[in-house]
Design an enzyme around this catalytic site. Structure first.
Site, PDB file in Angstrom:
ATOM      1  N   VAL A   1      -4.157  85.731-169.519  1.00  0.00           N
ATOM      2  CA  VAL A   1      -5.227  84.758-169.755  1.00  0.00           C
ATOM      3  C   VAL A   1      -6.352  84.919-168.733  1.00  0.00           C
ATOM      4  O   VAL A   1      -7.526  85.030-169.088  1.00  0.00           O
ATOM      5  CB  VAL A   1      -4.661  83.317-169.738  1.00  0.00           C
ATOM      6  CG1 VAL A   1      -5.773  82.291-169.771  1.00  0.00           C
ATOM      7  CG2 VAL A   1      -3.727  83.109-170.926  1.00  0.00           C
TER       8      VAL A   1
ATOM      9  N   GLY B   1       9.189  84.758-179.886  1.00  0.00           N
ATOM     10  CA  GLY B   1       9.463  84.879-178.450  1.00  0.00           C
ATOM     11  C   GLY B   1       8.140  84.884-177.714  1.00  0.00           C
ATOM     12  O   GLY B   1       7.151  84.339-178.211  1.00  0.00           O
TER      13      GLY B   1
ATOM     14  N   CYS C   1       4.590  82.145-174.545  1.00  0.00           N
ATOM     15  CA  CYS C   1       3.984  80.860-174.932  1.00  0.00           C
ATOM     16  C   CYS C   1       4.841  79.997-175.858  1.00  0.00           C
ATOM     17  O   CYS C   1       5.181  78.864-175.507  1.00  0.00           O
ATOM     18  CB  CYS C   1       2.632  81.116-175.589  1.00  0.00           C
ATOM     19  SG  CYS C   1       1.438  81.786-174.437  1.00  0.00           S
TER      20      CYS C   1
ATOM     21  N   GLU D   1      -6.798  78.174-173.769  1.00  0.00           N
ATOM     22  CA  GLU D   1      -7.055  79.516-174.286  1.00  0.00           C
ATOM     23  C   GLU D   1      -6.106  79.772-175.465  1.00  0.00           C
ATOM     24  O   GLU D   1      -4.930  79.462-175.381  1.00  0.00           O
ATOM     25  CB  GLU D   1      -6.788  80.525-173.157  1.00  0.00           C
ATOM     26  CG  GLU D   1      -7.046  81.949-173.508  1.00  0.00           C
ATOM     27  CD  GLU D   1      -8.448  82.153-174.032  1.00  0.00           C
ATOM     28  OE1 GLU D   1      -9.400  81.989-173.270  1.00  0.00           O
ATOM     29  OE2 GLU D   1      -8.589  82.476-175.224  1.00  0.00           O
ATOM     30  N   PHE D   2      -6.637  80.342-176.530  1.00  0.00           N
ATOM     31  CA  PHE D   2      -5.803  80.559-177.716  1.00  0.00           C
ATOM     32  C   PHE D   2      -5.562  82.040-178.003  1.00  0.00           C
ATOM     33  O   PHE D   2      -5.125  82.394-179.092  1.00  0.00           O
ATOM     34  CB  PHE D   2      -6.452  79.896-178.936  1.00  0.00           C
ATOM     35  CG  PHE D   2      -6.616  78.406-178.768  1.00  0.00           C
ATOM     36  CD1 PHE D   2      -5.543  77.548-178.995  1.00  0.00           C
ATOM     37  CD2 PHE D   2      -7.815  77.874-178.346  1.00  0.00           C
ATOM     38  CE1 PHE D   2      -5.684  76.171-178.812  1.00  0.00           C
ATOM     39  CE2 PHE D   2      -7.969  76.501-178.157  1.00  0.00           C
ATOM     40  CZ  PHE D   2      -6.897  75.645-178.392  1.00  0.00           C
TER      41      PHE D   2
ATOM     42  N   LYS E   1      -1.402  93.908-157.265  1.00  0.00           N
ATOM     43  CA  LYS E   1      -2.133  93.740-158.517  1.00  0.00           C
ATOM     44  C   LYS E   1      -3.649  93.803-158.284  1.00  0.00           C
ATOM     45  O   LYS E   1      -4.376  94.489-159.000  1.00  0.00           O
ATOM     46  CB  LYS E   1      -1.763  92.368-159.099  1.00  0.00           C
ATOM     47  CG  LYS E   1      -1.916  92.244-160.591  1.00  0.00           C
ATOM     48  CD  LYS E   1      -1.470  90.846-160.944  1.00  0.00           C
ATOM     49  CE  LYS E   1      -1.123  90.689-162.378  1.00  0.00           C
ATOM     50  NZ  LYS E   1      -0.777  89.288-162.676  1.00  0.00           N
TER      51      LYS E   1
HETATM   52  C1  UDX Z   1       0.637  82.821-179.115  1.00  0.00           C
HETATM   53  C2  UDX Z   1      -0.496  82.159-179.924  1.00  0.00           C
HETATM   54  O1  UDX Z   1      -0.681  82.892-181.148  1.00  0.00           O
HETATM   55  C3  UDX Z   1      -1.782  82.127-179.123  1.00  0.00           C
HETATM   56  O2  UDX Z   1      -2.785  81.423-179.837  1.00  0.00           O
HETATM   57  C4  UDX Z   1      -1.513  81.414-177.793  1.00  0.00           C
HETATM   58  O3  UDX Z   1      -2.679  81.425-176.990  1.00  0.00           O
HETATM   59  C5  UDX Z   1      -0.361  82.079-177.051  1.00  0.00           C
HETATM   60  O4  UDX Z   1       0.800  82.128-177.890  1.00  0.00           O
HETATM   61  P1  UDX Z   1       1.365  85.307-178.504  1.00  0.00           P
HETATM   62  O5  UDX Z   1       2.453  84.711-177.675  1.00  0.00           O
HETATM   63  O6  UDX Z   1       0.583  86.446-177.933  1.00  0.00           O
HETATM   64  O7  UDX Z   1       0.287  84.180-178.900  1.00  0.00           O
HETATM   65  O8  UDX Z   1       2.037  85.846-179.845  1.00  0.00           O
HETATM   66  P2  UDX Z   1       1.957  85.555-181.417  1.00  0.00           P
HETATM   67  O9  UDX Z   1       1.263  86.653-182.086  1.00  0.00           O
HETATM   68  O10 UDX Z   1       1.492  84.202-181.723  1.00  0.00           O
HETATM   69  O11 UDX Z   1       3.516  85.670-181.779  1.00  0.00           O
HETATM   70  C6  UDX Z   1       4.478  84.827-181.159  1.00  0.00           C
HETATM   71  C7  UDX Z   1       5.856  85.181-181.637  1.00  0.00           C
HETATM   72  O12 UDX Z   1       6.038  84.791-182.989  1.00  0.00           O
HETATM   73  C8  UDX Z   1       6.193  86.663-181.584  1.00  0.00           C
HETATM   74  O13 UDX Z   1       7.505  86.836-181.126  1.00  0.00           O
HETATM   75  C9  UDX Z   1       6.060  87.124-183.019  1.00  0.00           C
HETATM   76  O14 UDX Z   1       6.840  88.244-183.335  1.00  0.00           O
HETATM   77  C10 UDX Z   1       6.545  85.877-183.756  1.00  0.00           C
HETATM   78  N1  UDX Z   1       6.021  85.763-185.129  1.00  0.00           N
HETATM   79  C11 UDX Z   1       4.698  85.641-185.329  1.00  0.00           C
HETATM   80  C12 UDX Z   1       6.921  85.733-186.184  1.00  0.00           C
HETATM   81  O15 UDX Z   1       8.143  85.827-186.007  1.00  0.00           O
HETATM   82  N2  UDX Z   1       6.428  85.578-187.453  1.00  0.00           N
HETATM   83  C13 UDX Z   1       5.099  85.458-187.705  1.00  0.00           C
HETATM   84  O16 UDX Z   1       4.731  85.326-188.886  1.00  0.00           O
HETATM   85  C14 UDX Z   1       4.205  85.484-186.616  1.00  0.00           C
END
Ligand code: UDX
Length: 438
Positions: free
Chosen positions: A11, A263, A266, A157-158, A35
């Protein structure tokens, strides 16, 4: 504007570089000396598409600097943006120590009017507490007058990993929580040039919006995962069902991919935190409890599938494709893939694993008995079964006829339905997806 970003994780670094690209002067601060040294040399300490190029571009243009010393960059800064980690504690609460540590430091070095903005995901009420903490510190060192000019803003942040820059530069919305018009206005100017609807609102709303967004998306995933269990029982195909319901704009097509569950850094943390927040406020959020339970169940269910087919996995050679919590990232935090591999290993399976980017990170965490293969094909050499655990495009691009020859037993368990449309049974494989027969 002059801004200081504290925390250089996904982030913080993405936001810092993003704001620099928008034309602001950015100083990024982190306590991690190694880092900061790497970033200073133009090296990004994690895999995120496009980030290294943007880092080097911003460094060449002199728009970003990196330091471990907050004091050295505090002078004249208009916004201090907190983007440090808020990991879960062992009890599932949010660990806010890093946030308050930074608030303390800001209070110690701040001698002029500024906004303290929080990007880290924090429980409702935290922004106000951070402001109190900064002001208390300032008062303690005799800066009571200036302390009244310090404002706080919540700017959740999204962005999602793997497409973080894309999300930063094309947000669906920019949420700004603040207590007055001036702070909303300054934070609005920080984001000038970005598309997306502006939501200028209260601190509490902004804090809760972030949790609500993640919890809703996680709910969609657990919903489709339960539907996948039903689909398997009644002989339906979850992918067709998901596609069809997703065409309804009231439902939407995204986050309807069935699999081994969500997983990452977040969803697991934020869903649990919101569940707890509800409990602490005297409300039992039953739906979220079920979302978490279903998500845990998906992994058990997948393991049972493998054992039902193979009998015991003890002594069986299992190839695992994927370690990251999803494709497009090397992040293995709360990765369902990692958990399944560890559990297979604990049951005596001989695991050979391959992931295009996450192997280095996983090395120290997995048992020494696990073999890290140089390619997906090498991992599958002589395997009794292949389990697909992360949705990397690369896995679709292997030669499946060669794979068929390399495996002892052409059995594929696809925890992501990544290969479901590839008609693998026609190539001699026995294919089992999640809620689909492929
Ligand atoms: C998420 C949110 O999308 C983001 O807006 C926020 O800021 C942080 O958390 P991220 O953790 O990067 O982002 O991953 P994301 O793409 O949302 O996927 C999260 C988890 O859900 C992954 O393990 C992914 O494999 C799983 N997932 C996602 C599914 O199992 N099925 C889906 O249809 C979508």
């Amino acid at each position: 504007m002059n801004i200081v970003v504290i925390g250089t994780g996904y982030v913080g670094l993405v936001s810092g570089l993003g704001y620099a690209k928008l034309g602001h002067r950015v100083a990024c601060v982190d306590v991690d000396v190694a880092k900061i040294a790497a970033l200073d040399l133009g090296e990004v300490p994690f895999y995120e598409p496009g980030l290294r190029d943007l880092l080097r571009e911003m460094q060449e243009q002199g728009r970003i600097v990196f330091t471990t010393d907050l004091y050295s960059v505090a002078d004249g800064a208009e916004i201090f943006l907190i983007a440090v980690g808020t990991p879960p504690t062992a009890f599932g609460e949010v660990d806010l120590r890093a946030v308050f540590h930074v608030a303390d430091d800001i209070g110690k070095c701040l001698d002029h009017e500024a906004i303290v903005a929080i990007k880290s995901t924090v429980p409702v009420g935290t922004n106000r507490k951070v402001l109190d903490c900064v002001r208390e510190k300032m008062i303690a060192i005799g800066r009571e007058n200036v302390s009244r000019c310090i404002q706080v803003a919540s700017v959740p942040e999204f962005l999602s990993e793997g497409k973080a820059l894309e999300d930063f530069f094309a947000p669906h919305r920019i949420v700004i929580g603040a207590e007055n018009y001036t702070t909303h206005d300054v934070m609005g100017r920080l984001h000038a040039g970005l598309p997306g609807t502006r939501i200028c609102t209260t601190l509490e709303n902004a804090e809760l919006i972030k949790y609500a967004a993640n919890a809703f998306l996680a709910t969609k995933i657990s919903f489709i995962n339960e539907m996948a269990c039903i689909a398997e029982r009644v002989g339906a195909d979850i992918q067709t069902v998901a596609h069809a319901i997703g065409l309804d704009p009231r439902i939407g097509p995204s986050f309807l991919k069935a699999g081994i569950g969500y997983g990452g850094s977040c969803f697991p943390k934020d869903v649990s935190a919101l569940h707890q927040l509800a409990g602490l406020n005297g409300y039992d959020f039953k739906l979220l409890g079920a979302v978490i339970e279903v998500n845990n169940h998906q992994r058990d269910w997948f393991l049972r599938k493998i054992e039902n087919r193979l009998g015991s996995v003890r002594g069986r050679k299992i190839a695992a494709w994927g370690l990251a919590f999803k494709g497009g990232t090397d992040d293995i935090r709360e990765s369902a893939a990692l958990d399944i591999i560890q559990r297979l290993c604990a049951r005596g399976a001989e695991i050979s694993v391959y992931d295009p980017f996450a192997m280095t990170r996983a090395h120290g965490l997995l048992s020494d008995d696990i073999v890290f293969a140089p390619t997906a094909m090498d991992a599958a050499e002589g395997a009794d079964a292949l389990v697909v655990l992360t949705d990397w495009q690369e896995f679709r691009d292997v030669s499946f006829s060669t794979l068929r020859e390399r495996m002892v037993n052409p059995l594929i368990f696809d925890g992501r339905n990544l290969l479901a449309d590839m008609h693998l049974s026609g190539l001699g494989f026995q294919y089992e997806g999640v809620g689909t027969s492929g």
